[in-house]
Design a protein around this motif. Structure first.
Motif, PDB file in Angstrom:
ATOM      1  N   THR A  22      42.136 -19.582  70.469  1.00 19.92           N
ATOM      2  CA  THR A  22      43.136 -19.559  69.410  1.00 19.92           C
ATOM      3  C   THR A  22      43.001 -20.750  68.471  1.00 19.92           C
ATOM      4  N   TRP A  23      42.617 -21.901  69.003  1.00 16.84           N
ATOM      5  CA  TRP A  23      42.514 -23.074  68.143  1.00 16.84           C
ATOM      6  C   TRP A  23      41.434 -22.901  67.076  1.00 16.84           C
ATOM      7  N   VAL A  24      40.384 -22.146  67.385  1.00 21.03           N
ATOM      8  CA  VAL A  24      39.340 -21.891  66.387  1.00 21.03           C
ATOM      9  C   VAL A  24      39.905 -21.004  65.280  1.00 21.03           C
ATOM     10  N   SER A  25      40.690 -20.001  65.657  1.00 21.93           N
ATOM     11  CA  SER A  25      41.304 -19.129  64.663  1.00 21.93           C
ATOM     12  C   SER A  25      42.309 -19.893  63.811  1.00 21.93           C
ATOM     13  N   LEU A  26      43.050 -20.795  64.417  1.00 21.62           N
ATOM     14  CA  LEU A  26      44.007 -21.596  63.650  1.00 21.62           C
ATOM     15  C   LEU A  26      43.307 -22.570  62.699  1.00 21.62           C
ATOM     16  N   TYR A  55      40.772 -15.427  51.467  1.00 25.12           N
ATOM     17  CA  TYR A  55      40.476 -16.312  52.593  1.00 25.12           C
ATOM     18  C   TYR A  55      41.633 -16.376  53.581  1.00 25.12           C
ATOM     19  N   GLY A  56      42.855 -16.274  53.088  1.00 22.35           N
ATOM     20  CA  GLY A  56      44.012 -16.235  53.984  1.00 22.35           C
ATOM     21  C   GLY A  56      44.020 -14.982  54.843  1.00 22.35           C
ATOM     22  N   SER A  57      43.619 -13.859  54.265  1.00 20.19           N
ATOM     23  CA  SER A  57      43.550 -12.625  55.066  1.00 20.19           C
ATOM     24  C   SER A  57      42.485 -12.740  56.155  1.00 20.19           C
ATOM     25  N   LEU A  58      41.399 -13.436  55.857  1.00 22.04           N
ATOM     26  CA  LEU A  58      40.388 -13.662  56.900  1.00 22.04           C
ATOM     27  C   LEU A  58      40.931 -14.557  58.012  1.00 22.04           C
ATOM     28  N   ALA A  59      41.744 -15.534  57.642  1.00 23.41           N
ATOM     29  CA  ALA A  59      42.333 -16.421  58.644  1.00 23.41           C
ATOM     30  C   ALA A  59      43.311 -15.659  59.529  1.00 23.41           C
ATOM     31  N   VAL A  60      44.120 -14.793  58.932  1.00 21.85           N
ATOM     32  CA  VAL A  60      45.057 -13.977  59.719  1.00 21.85           C
ATOM     33  C   VAL A  60      44.285 -13.011  60.619  1.00 21.85           C
ATOM     34  N   ALA A  64      44.310 -11.979  64.943  1.00 22.77           N
ATOM     35  CA  ALA A  64      44.509 -10.637  65.487  1.00 22.77           C
ATOM     36  C   ALA A  64      43.167  -9.931  65.626  1.00 22.77           C
ATOM     37  N   LEU A  65      42.235 -10.582  66.266  1.00 22.85           N
ATOM     38  CA  LEU A  65      40.862 -10.077  66.317  1.00 22.85           C
ATOM     39  C   LEU A  65      40.743  -8.731  67.039  1.00 22.85           C
ATOM     40  N   ASP A  66      41.539  -8.510  68.063  1.00 30.87           N
ATOM     41  CA  ASP A  66      41.482  -7.236  68.777  1.00 30.87           C
ATOM     42  C   ASP A  66      41.912  -6.075  67.876  1.00 30.87           C
ATOM     43  N   ARG A  67      42.994  -6.294  67.143  1.00 36.52           N
ATOM     44  CA  ARG A  67      43.461  -5.247  66.228  1.00 36.52           C
ATOM     45  C   ARG A  67      42.479  -5.025  65.092  1.00 36.52           C
ATOM     46  N   VAL A  68      41.923  -6.095  64.568  1.00 35.09           N
ATOM     47  CA  VAL A  68      40.960  -5.978  63.470  1.00 35.09           C
ATOM     48  C   VAL A  68      39.705  -5.241  63.946  1.00 35.09           C
ATOM     49  N   SER A  69      39.268  -5.516  65.158  1.00 40.30           N
ATOM     50  CA  SER A  69      38.093  -4.820  65.697  1.00 40.30           C
ATOM     51  C   SER A  69      38.366  -3.335  65.854  1.00 40.30           C
ATOM     52  N   ALA A  70      39.546  -2.982  66.339  1.00 37.57           N
ATOM     53  CA  ALA A  70      39.895  -1.565  66.490  1.00 37.57           C
ATOM     54  C   ALA A  70      39.980  -0.890  65.120  1.00 37.57           C
TER      55      ALA A  70
END
Length: 129
Positions: A22-26, A55-60, A64-70
């Protein structure tokens, strides 16, 4: 000496290579803000706000990487749509070209990008015979 040094209830932590911590995503949020400010400084407030949105949408999405992958698997064509805006902002920031020329280069590169990404996704989804 037959007992292990580790307590029996403690599980060994393993790193999931498919999902960053999570810290990498933050960490993506301050990077997105810095990139938006840099583009604002160089090209103006309108382009800076648009870059902040992208760029903010990429950060968000990093949170939520699991949802984005699905979603990416469910919408393979729309998944490729992030690359042209990233190319446009890169050209606008890194080159002294006018925004119209940056837009023309992005449009010219977007067409083959969409075609190639669609072909690659179709090839990956075809069953092996």
């Amino acid at each position: 000496m037959t007992e292990s040094d580790r307590p029996s209830g403690a599980a060994l932590k393993t790193y999931n290579w498919r999902r960053p911590p999570t810290w990498v995503s933050l960490l993506l949020f301050p990077i997105a803000v810095l990139l938006a400010f840099a583009i604002t400084e160089k090209r103006g407030i309108v382009l800076g706000v648009l870059a902040g949105v992208v760029y903010g949408s990429l950060a968000v999405a990093g949170l939520a990487l699991d949802r984005v992958s699905a979603w990416s698997k469910a919408h393979p064509v729309l998944d490729s749509i992030i690359m042209p805006p990233l190319l446009f902002f890169a050209l606008a920031y890194l080159t002294p070209l006018s925004l119209i020329i940056c837009l023309a280069i992005t449009a010219a590169a977007a067409v083959p990008w969409f075609v190639l990404s669609t072909l690659v996704r179709r090839r990956r989804s075809e069953p092996v015979s």
